[in-house]
Scaffold this active site. Structure first.
Site, short mmCIF file in Angstrom:
data_model
loop_
_atom_site.label_atom_id
_atom_site.label_comp_id
_atom_site.label_asym_id
_atom_site.label_seq_id
_atom_site.Cartn_x
_atom_site.Cartn_y
_atom_site.Cartn_z
N LYS A 274 0.84 -1.20 0.00
CA LYS A 274 0.00 0.00 0.00
C LYS A 274 0.88 1.26 0.00
CE LYS A 274 -3.88 -2.32 2.40
NZ LYS A 274 -4.57 -2.48 3.72
N TYR B 224 -12.35 -4.42 -3.65
CA TYR B 224 -13.04 -4.79 -2.41
C TYR B 224 -14.47 -5.29 -2.64
CZ TYR B 224 -9.10 -3.37 0.44
OH TYR B 224 -7.86 -3.30 1.02
N ARG C 223 -0.30 -14.74 4.17
CA ARG C 223 -1.04 -14.13 5.30
C ARG C 223 -0.24 -14.27 6.59
NH1 ARG C 223 -5.78 -10.93 4.59
NH2 ARG C 223 -6.61 -11.65 6.56
N THR D 27 -4.55 -7.89 10.82
CA THR D 27 -4.93 -6.60 10.22
C THR D 27 -4.43 -5.38 11.00
OG1 THR D 27 -6.92 -7.68 9.40
CG2 THR D 27 -6.94 -5.29 9.38
P1 GDP Z 1 -7.11 -7.50 5.87
O1 GDP Z 1 -7.57 -8.64 4.99
O2 GDP Z 1 -6.27 -7.98 7.03
O3 GDP Z 1 -6.40 -6.40 5.11
O4 GDP Z 1 -8.42 -6.83 6.51
P2 GDP Z 1 -9.88 -6.52 5.87
O5 GDP Z 1 -10.03 -7.16 4.53
O6 GDP Z 1 -10.91 -6.83 6.91
O7 GDP Z 1 -9.87 -4.91 5.73
C1 GDP Z 1 -9.23 -4.28 4.66
C2 GDP Z 1 -8.48 -3.06 5.16
O8 GDP Z 1 -9.39 -2.07 5.67
C3 GDP Z 1 -7.51 -3.32 6.30
O9 GDP Z 1 -6.27 -3.82 5.86
C4 GDP Z 1 -7.42 -1.94 6.94
O10 GDP Z 1 -6.54 -1.10 6.21
C5 GDP Z 1 -8.84 -1.38 6.78
N1 GDP Z 1 -9.75 -1.67 7.90
C6 GDP Z 1 -10.41 -2.83 8.10
N2 GDP Z 1 -11.20 -2.78 9.20
C7 GDP Z 1 -11.04 -1.52 9.70
C8 GDP Z 1 -11.63 -0.83 10.85
O11 GDP Z 1 -12.42 -1.37 11.61
N3 GDP Z 1 -11.24 0.46 11.03
C9 GDP Z 1 -10.36 1.08 10.21
N4 GDP Z 1 -10.03 2.35 10.48
N5 GDP Z 1 -9.80 0.48 9.14
C10 GDP Z 1 -10.13 -0.82 8.88
MG MG Z 2 -9.07 -8.68 3.45
#
Ligand code: GDP
Ligand code: MG
Length: 206
Positions: free
Chosen positions: A19, A59, A124, A130
């Site tokens: 990113k 997404y 992962r 995350t």
């Molecule tokens: P990942 O697969 O670990 O990247 O997580 P997700 O697919 O659930 O979310 C995508 C991205 O959104 C994450 O990598 C974070 O940058 C952001 N994000 C997800 N959940 C949250 C949240 O609850 N709050 C905030 N501020 N950002 C979030």
């Molecule tokens: Mg994800």
């Protein structure tokens, strides 16, 4: 249940995005090195300045992503005893998506495709959870940055966690097609693969 070993593909693919914060922090080389030395093979690589439309497509690959992201956010508010801005997971997910659009279009990113046995799970694991504040030491998110849900949510922005990595084989396949044309992925052999996958190692000793 036993895993069907015949179904483990040595050609499993996964998508990684470094990113904008990863690029800005000068971590491109370090991040690629961590994945590369696992033994997985890099089969696609490019620098992209994505549009909001591309981020939205990425997404939207999983139609339930918004609700899942909203539920994760709700749980994180509740576990801290904080009042979420909305009780509706879909609405919160929409907010997370809008913040992600701003984050991912703020500067160039690096798109990568890695291939090999259990590629999705291995990437992962190396990436970490995350939220950088709570992701394990030794993972990329745990070692190289410090952000938390709490600070990101108060500031109304996405958690800056350096990387996106596909979370299932199915998701990876769809996501790769968002970022790469089939001809941009290169089929080739690495000499390293013999030591990872070959049953017979008789050729080593002279
Ligand atoms: P990942 O697969 O670990 O990247 O997580 P997700 O697919 O659930 O979310 C995508 C991205 O959104 C994450 O990598 C974070 O940058 C952001 N994000 C997800 N959940 C949250 C949240 O609850 N709050 C905030 N501020 N950002 C979030
Ligand atoms: Mg994800």
């Amino acid at each position: 249940m036993f895993k069907n070993l015949n179904k483990i593909s040595k050609k499993e693919k996964t998508l990684v995005l470094i990113k904008p914060d990863g690029v800005q922090r000068g971590l491109i080389g370090e991040i690629i090195q961590r994945y590369e030395r696992s033994g997985l093979k890099l089969i696609g690589l490019k620098m992209v300045l994505p549009s909001e439309e591309l981020v939205e497509r990425h997404y939207s690959v999983d139609p339930d992503w918004k609700t899942k992201a909203g539920e994760k956010s709700l749980n994180s508010y509740r576990s801290k005893g904080l009042e979420p801005p909305s009780q509706n997971p879909e609405e919160l997910g929409e907010q997370v998506l809008n913040n992600l659009k701003k984050y991912l279009t703020s500067g160039p990113i690096i798109a990568l495709v890695f291939q090999g046995m259990n590629a999705v799970q291995v990437i992962r694991k190396i990436t970490g959870g995350t939220e950088p504040l709570t992701s394990d030491v030794g993972t990329i998110r745990g070692d190289f940055t410090i952000d938390s849900y709490e600070v990101a949510d108060v500031d109304g922005r996405a958690v800056r966690n350096l990387i996106h990595a596909s979370s299932s084989v199915w998701e990876a396949e769809k996501e790769i097609s968002v970022w790469f044309q089939p001809e941009e992925l290169i089929n080739y052999r690495l000499v390293n693969e013999a030591i990872l996958y070959d049953v017979n190692l008789d050729g080593i000793l002279e």
